[in-house]
Each structure stands twice: as C-alpha cells, then as structure tokens.
Design a protein around this motif. Sequence first.
Motif, short mmCIF file in Angstrom:
data_model
loop_
_atom_site.label_atom_id
_atom_site.label_comp_id
_atom_site.label_asym_id
_atom_site.label_seq_id
_atom_site.Cartn_x
_atom_site.Cartn_y
_atom_site.Cartn_z
N SER A 136 0.79 -1.23 0.00
CA SER A 136 0.00 0.00 0.00
C SER A 136 0.82 1.28 0.00
N SER A 137 2.12 1.20 0.26
CA SER A 137 2.93 2.42 0.32
C SER A 137 2.95 3.14 -1.03
N GLY A 138 2.99 2.40 -2.12
CA GLY A 138 2.99 3.02 -3.44
C GLY A 138 1.72 3.78 -3.73
N PHE A 139 0.60 3.24 -3.27
CA PHE A 139 -0.69 3.93 -3.45
C PHE A 139 -0.71 5.25 -2.69
N VAL A 140 -0.21 5.22 -1.46
CA VAL A 140 -0.16 6.45 -0.67
C VAL A 140 0.82 7.44 -1.31
N MET A 141 1.91 6.92 -1.86
CA MET A 141 2.86 7.79 -2.56
C MET A 141 2.20 8.53 -3.71
N ALA A 142 1.36 7.83 -4.48
CA ALA A 142 0.67 8.46 -5.60
C ALA A 142 -0.26 9.57 -5.10
N MET A 143 -0.95 9.34 -3.99
CA MET A 143 -1.84 10.36 -3.44
C MET A 143 -1.05 11.60 -3.00
N PHE A 144 0.06 11.37 -2.29
CA PHE A 144 0.86 12.50 -1.83
C PHE A 144 1.52 13.23 -3.00
N LEU A 145 1.96 12.48 -3.99
CA LEU A 145 2.62 13.12 -5.14
C LEU A 145 1.63 14.02 -5.88
N ALA A 146 0.39 13.57 -6.02
CA ALA A 146 -0.63 14.41 -6.65
C ALA A 146 -0.86 15.68 -5.82
N GLY A 147 -0.87 15.54 -4.50
CA GLY A 147 -1.03 16.71 -3.65
C GLY A 147 0.14 17.67 -3.75
N LEU A 148 1.37 17.12 -3.79
CA LEU A 148 2.56 17.96 -3.90
C LEU A 148 2.60 18.71 -5.22
N ARG A 149 2.20 18.03 -6.29
CA ARG A 149 2.21 18.68 -7.60
C ARG A 149 1.13 19.75 -7.71
N GLY A 150 0.16 19.74 -6.80
CA GLY A 150 -0.88 20.76 -6.82
C GLY A 150 -0.54 22.01 -6.03
N VAL A 151 0.61 22.01 -5.34
CA VAL A 151 1.03 23.20 -4.57
C VAL A 151 1.54 24.26 -5.55
N ASP A 152 1.13 25.49 -5.32
CA ASP A 152 1.53 26.60 -6.19
C ASP A 152 3.04 26.80 -6.12
N GLY A 153 3.68 26.82 -7.29
CA GLY A 153 5.12 26.98 -7.33
C GLY A 153 5.59 28.35 -6.88
N GLU A 154 4.72 29.35 -7.00
CA GLU A 154 5.11 30.69 -6.56
C GLU A 154 5.34 30.74 -5.05
N ILE A 155 4.58 29.93 -4.32
CA ILE A 155 4.77 29.89 -2.87
C ILE A 155 6.13 29.32 -2.53
N LEU A 156 6.53 28.28 -3.25
CA LEU A 156 7.84 27.67 -3.00
C LEU A 156 8.97 28.63 -3.36
N LYS A 157 8.81 29.38 -4.46
CA LYS A 157 9.83 30.35 -4.84
C LYS A 157 9.94 31.46 -3.80
N ALA A 158 8.80 31.89 -3.27
CA ALA A 158 8.82 32.93 -2.23
C ALA A 158 9.53 32.43 -0.98
N ALA A 159 9.31 31.16 -0.62
CA ALA A 159 9.98 30.60 0.55
C ALA A 159 11.49 30.52 0.32
N GLN A 160 11.91 30.16 -0.89
CA GLN A 160 13.34 30.11 -1.19
C GLN A 160 13.97 31.49 -1.14
N ILE A 161 13.25 32.51 -1.63
CA ILE A 161 13.77 33.87 -1.60
C ILE A 161 13.94 34.34 -0.15
N ASP A 162 13.01 33.92 0.73
CA ASP A 162 13.10 34.30 2.14
C ASP A 162 14.17 33.52 2.89
N GLY A 163 14.85 32.61 2.21
CA GLY A 163 15.95 31.88 2.83
C GLY A 163 15.57 30.58 3.51
N ALA A 164 14.35 30.08 3.26
CA ALA A 164 13.93 28.82 3.87
C ALA A 164 14.62 27.64 3.19
N SER A 165 15.08 26.70 3.99
CA SER A 165 15.69 25.51 3.45
C SER A 165 14.62 24.57 2.90
#
Length: 318
Positions: free
Chosen positions: A194-223
Amino acid sequence: MTAMTEREAATAMTKRQPGPSLRGWFQDWLPRLVLAPSFLLVLVFVYGFNLWTLFLSFTSSKAFPTTNLIGFTNYLRLWNWTFETDPPSNWYTALVNMGLFGGLYIFFCLFLGLLLAILLDQKIRGEGILRPIYLYPLALSFIVTGTAWKLFLDPRIGLENALHDWGWTSFHFDWVVDPKMMIYCVAIAGIWQSSGFVMAMFLAGLRGVDGEILKAAQIDGASTYQTYRRIVIPMIRPVFFSALIVLAHMAIKSYDLVLSVTGKNPGGAAELPSTFMYSYTFTRNQMAIGSASAVIMLMTIAAIMVPYIYSETREQNR
C-alpha cells in the motif's frame, strides 16, 4: 391599442412554443434509468445486508439464521460482560492484533508514501520508471502479496535459507512461523503493497502546490526541509486525511492478507476482527456472534469516516 397588441403577441408566442417532446423527456430520464439498476443492487446487497447482519446480531442464530431475539446478549458475551456462557476467548486477541497491525500499517504507509512522494517531487532522473515500480505492488491482490511474502520469509526456503547458503549462518528470521511475531509479518506485507498507493496520493497533492509559494519561501531563505515542514505538508493536509481514511478502512477489513501470510492463521496467532468474524460465522456455527463482531467493525469504520465527512462538508459550506 398598443397594450392589446402586446398581449396578443405574447399569447401567440406562448401558443407557438412546443410542449415537452418525447426526446426531451427521454434525455432527462435516461441517466436515471441507467443508474437505477446499480442503485437498486447497492441498496439491497450493501445496505440491505448490513441491516440483516444487524438484525442477526440480536438473535440466537447458530448455523442458520433465526428470528429469536435475545437483545444485547451477543455483544455482552463478545466483550465478556456476562458470565452465563463462555466468552469468545480470542476476541481480545483480535483487538490487540488490530491495534498492532493497524498502527504499524497506517504509520509506515503514510511515512514511506510521503517520503517517496517528496523524493519524486524533486524532478529526479528516471521518475517515469520509478513511479510504476512503486505502484506495481498495488496491482497485485492481497492473496498474491501474502503468498509471496510467506515464501520470502519462510526460514526453510526464503531469506534465512538464502543467507545461510551464502555463509551467514548466524542470521535467523523466523517471524512467519513464530505465533508471537506473525502479525508483524502481516504488517510488513501490507505496508509493501500500500505504500505506493499512498505515494501516488501524496505526489498528486505535492504537484498541486503553487510553485510561486515555494519560490517565495526560497527567496526568504527557507531551506528545503523548512519549506516542506512548514509550508508544503500543512497545505496537503486533506491528502493526509484521505489516505488515513483509506488505510484505516483497508486495515479493518483485512482478511485474505492474514490467511495468505500466516497459512490459515494457525491457532489464531494473527487473529483480526475480520478473521474472527469469518471463523465464528462459517466454521464455528456461531452466526450471531460473528454478526455482532461485523457490526462492531462497521461501527468502527463509521466512527472514522463520519467525522471526516462532517469536517469536509463543513469546510465546503464555509
């Protein structure tokens, strides 16, 4: 004169409009007619049989169902709250094993699924090959998975025997034949599938996160660690709840996985509520006791799903 003319014109237009045609009526009712048989089958074979099982749990049914109502006697006997008859000795064993198996199964499936999803989300090379590899176990049935892991963990022909042939004679791993450790082997097989099934669910959720938010976090110096811990993972909280509901449902109703890994569950070593229900209903001729345990399983699933559905509905209404 003008008013009369407008009234006459409106009356004439109303008369010209055609009434509902046979084709329009058919288009409106076709989806209902197509879904009606499926709805009727679900109504009878799911909800109808659930109600029938609930009724049997209040009767004195043995090998065959009866209509002799005895109240909550079966539930009291199941939980050893009455001393009129001997209680089922392995019900508490089933509950303890359910806690061990369910806890390990849900925790490690969520942990490994999230870890694999985060690794794949880094746009690594070969992602198109790794995704099918991780998802492949989900294509197998629980019986195939359990049988494969039983053979792999069998000390006579599996992992232990192979390492002995390679010279590592001090290695011992006989959990699959140890009554105290069998339930952990069932958990290992379930986590692998079942781990692969959960991986697919999480991967779909991660790919739905707005990339601009991640870029803003990187600009602010977040690791990267801080970005996932404080931003990404909280944003995919609905995926966590969905995966938790699915995994809990699969854990509670696990039956074929137990029998295939342990080999017919010798001595009830890996007893779960599902195997308890089957054995008391079909092999020990205690249909009422089996029905009572099935109702408890249903209530457990409902106790998990109803709060989740309520919270989702409340969020949508807001």
